[in-house]
Design an enzyme around this catalytic site. Structure first.
Site, PDB file in Angstrom:
ATOM      1  N   THR A  61       0.868  -1.186   0.000  1.00  0.00           N
ATOM      2  CA  THR A  61       0.000   0.000   0.000  1.00  0.00           C
ATOM      3  C   THR A  61       0.904   1.236   0.000  1.00  0.00           C
ATOM      4  OG1 THR A  61      -0.136  -0.098   2.408  1.00  0.00           O
ATOM      5  CG2 THR A  61      -1.926  -1.118   1.157  1.00  0.00           C
ATOM      6  N   GLY A  82       1.418   4.301   1.427  1.00  0.00           N
ATOM      7  CA  GLY A  82       2.086   4.847   2.604  1.00  0.00           C
ATOM      8  C   GLY A  82       3.036   3.860   3.249  1.00  0.00           C
ATOM      9  N   CYS A  83       2.605   2.597   3.358  1.00  0.00           N
ATOM     10  CA  CYS A  83       3.433   1.562   3.985  1.00  0.00           C
ATOM     11  C   CYS A  83       4.672   1.269   3.138  1.00  0.00           C
ATOM     12  CB  CYS A  83       2.625   0.290   4.168  1.00  0.00           C
ATOM     13  SG  CYS A  83       1.079   0.524   5.069  1.00  0.00           S
ATOM     14  N   HIS A  84       4.483   1.237   1.824  1.00  0.00           N
ATOM     15  CA  HIS A  84       5.568   0.857   0.925  1.00  0.00           C
ATOM     16  C   HIS A  84       6.602   1.969   0.759  1.00  0.00           C
ATOM     17  CE1 HIS A  84       7.529  -1.524  -2.115  1.00  0.00           C
ATOM     18  NE2 HIS A  84       7.365  -0.582  -3.037  1.00  0.00           N
TER      19      HIS A  84
END
Length: 319
Positions: A44, A46-48
């Site tokens: 995703t 933001g996470c990546h």
């Protein structure tokens, strides 16, 4: 139940690399100082781009502070989490664990209903420091919708700010006009509800009627209660002082005789209307004929009928 500082990490078997390789998280961090962080999903935006790379980039600094292990937990299948870790360069730095059924995530109270976006229950973004199996520090990222409500609360009090649109849009990776429209809608909801003095029950009914789910309803109600008194105070300060009714006297005039036999008799109504303007009585004389009087009567009857509807009764009850 949401996990708190001082609580023990529950025993739960997570997947590492593939579904057949089960790892008990409590045993993995036993007798160690560990950092555990959770994310909504692998790959995703933001996470990546931010969360996982941040731990990888600062790995040496984190280890230098006495941390023994860094663990990333995502509600995905083991293959996706493993591929994500390898693509981000997390090998030998961050232990990538999959929680496919969100068992561990639910056990610590960090589940997030992301069905509209990601299709199922996911995890909130959180980070915790665990020493010898007990949580010594916990940070949970605010829920996106709750954060929206707080931004809308600030907007009600201080006005909408274009910079907020841009910052929030970048954070969520969506167009700024989407943020602007969403915040404008929430501001309108809070302002109008406060203006009508809706109580908690009526506000919740209205929110559910609009189409918000139960979780969103709770966040909206929390924010509404927070700003209700201040909004009503602000609205009363800026509201227009309009005249309001005090008294009405009337006289009916009709010509009963005339020298001209063909003259049409036209009854007249004369009204003496008294209103209050800024605590001062103001009298006005008004005259009308039967046609206009009939029109006014029909409009008043329509207004009285409208007052019997559930919507108007709700407003009057709260007033």
């Amino acid at each position: 139940m949401v996990i708190e500082v001082g609580n023990k990490i529950p025993s739960c078997r997570l997947h590492q690399g593939n579904p057949g390789n089960r790892v008990d998280i409590a045993e993995l961090i036993a007798n160690k100082k560990a950092i555990i962080f959770g994310v909504p999903g692998a790959f995703t935006p933001g996470c990546h781009r931010t969360h996982l790379p941040g731990y990888i980039a600062d790995y040496e600094k984190i280890m230098a502070k006495g941390v023994d292990i860094i663990v990333c937990i995502s509600v995905n299948d083991a293959f996706v989490v493993d591929a994500w870790g390898k693509s981000a360069g997390a090998e030998n730095k961050v232990v990538m664990l999959a929680d496919p059924a969100a068992e561990f995530t639910k056990a610590i109270g960090m589940e997030l209903d992301a069905t509209p976006v990601l299709g199922n229950i996911r995890s909130k973004r959180y980070a915790m420091i665990v020493s010898d199996g007990s949580v010594s520090y916990l940070n949970v990222e605010p829920d996106v919708f709750e954060e929206f409500c707080q931004i809308a609360c600030n907007a009600v009090q201080n006005g909408l700010n274009s910079k907020v649109y841009q910052v929030t849009a970048q954070k969520l990776n969506v167009p700024s006009n989407v943020i602007k429209n969403s915040l404008s809608g929430l501001v309108h909801l809070f302002s109008e509800s406060a203006k009508l003095s809706l109580n908690e029950i009526d506000f919740q009914d209205s929110v559910l009627t609009i189409g918000f789910n139960e979780d969103a309803k709770d966040s909206l109600l929390k924010t509404y209660k927070q700003i209700l008194e201040e909004v009503r105070k602000n609205l009363s300060n800026v509201s227009l002082s309009v005249p309001h009714y005090r008294n009405l006297e009337w006289r009916f005039d009709i010509q009963v005789a005339s020298r001209a036999l063909r003259q049409q008799v036209e009854p007249r109504m004369i009204f003496k209307l008294t209103t209050m303007e800024n605590d001062t009585p103001v009298c006005k004389l008004l005259q009308t004929d039967t046609n206009n009087l009939s029109h006014m009567v029909s409009k008043l009857e329509a207004a009285l009928a409208e007052m019997k509807t559930n919507h108007c009764r709700r407003i009057v009850r709260n007033i």
